[in-house]
Design an enzyme around this catalytic site. Structure first.
Site, PDB file in Angstrom:
ATOM      1  N   CYS A  65     -28.928  49.131   9.297  1.00  0.00           N
ATOM      2  CA  CYS A  65     -30.141  48.408   8.926  1.00  0.00           C
ATOM      3  C   CYS A  65     -29.747  47.343   7.888  1.00  0.00           C
ATOM      4  O   CYS A  65     -28.682  46.759   7.999  1.00  0.00           O
ATOM      5  CB  CYS A  65     -31.217  49.360   8.409  1.00  0.00           C
ATOM      6  SG  CYS A  65     -30.713  50.317   6.964  1.00  0.00           S
ATOM      7  N   ARG A  66     -30.574  47.134   6.888  1.00  0.00           N
ATOM      8  CA  ARG A  66     -30.245  46.147   5.860  1.00  0.00           C
ATOM      9  C   ARG A  66     -29.441  46.769   4.720  1.00  0.00           C
ATOM     10  O   ARG A  66     -28.406  46.245   4.339  1.00  0.00           O
ATOM     11  CB  ARG A  66     -31.526  45.508   5.310  1.00  0.00           C
ATOM     12  CG  ARG A  66     -31.261  44.415   4.292  1.00  0.00           C
ATOM     13  CD  ARG A  66     -32.552  43.716   3.883  1.00  0.00           C
ATOM     14  NE  ARG A  66     -32.266  42.626   2.964  1.00  0.00           N
ATOM     15  CZ  ARG A  66     -32.218  42.760   1.643  1.00  0.00           C
ATOM     16  NH1 ARG A  66     -32.412  43.938   1.083  1.00  0.00           N
ATOM     17  NH2 ARG A  66     -31.957  41.726   0.872  1.00  0.00           N
TER      18      ARG A  66
END
Length: 107
Positions: A65-66
């Site tokens: 993800c981030r």
């Protein structure tokens, strides 16, 4: 079963064609920048769309993800669906290799 994986180990698997990256961010985040060849499966869609996007439950999937929070959540959800070969890559912010997309130097 899942395990954490470093970017260095992940890139070796990706380059050898032995794993596929899976981005669990939202489509707009994915468009800004993602690991080349990554599949998009937003966290909110994991339970509903995993079988469609990730058809092989025993294939090696590198989940990211981030920052790493959503990837950990996605790994748990995928495990509950019977996926057996998951790697939690964490966040793309710590990915030192090539990224493709429309980013302008920031995420």
């Amino acid at each position: 079963m899942s395990e954490k994986i470093t970017p260095a180990d992940a890139i070796r698997l990706l380059d050898a064609g032995r794993a596929v990256a899976v981005d669990v961010r939202e489509p707009d985040e994915f468009a800004v920048g993602h690991i080349p060849g990554a599949k998009l499966l937003p966290l909110g869609s994991v339970l509903a769309r995993a079988a469609e996007v990730l058809p092989e439950k025993d294939a090696a999937w590198l989940i990211y993800c981030r920052t790493g929070r959503r990837s950990a959540d996605a790994v748990q959800k995928l495990e509950s669906l019977g996926y057996t070969n998951l790697y939690d890559l964490g966040g793309i912010l710590s990915w030192p290799y090539e990224i493709e997309g429309d980013f302008e130097g920031h995420f």
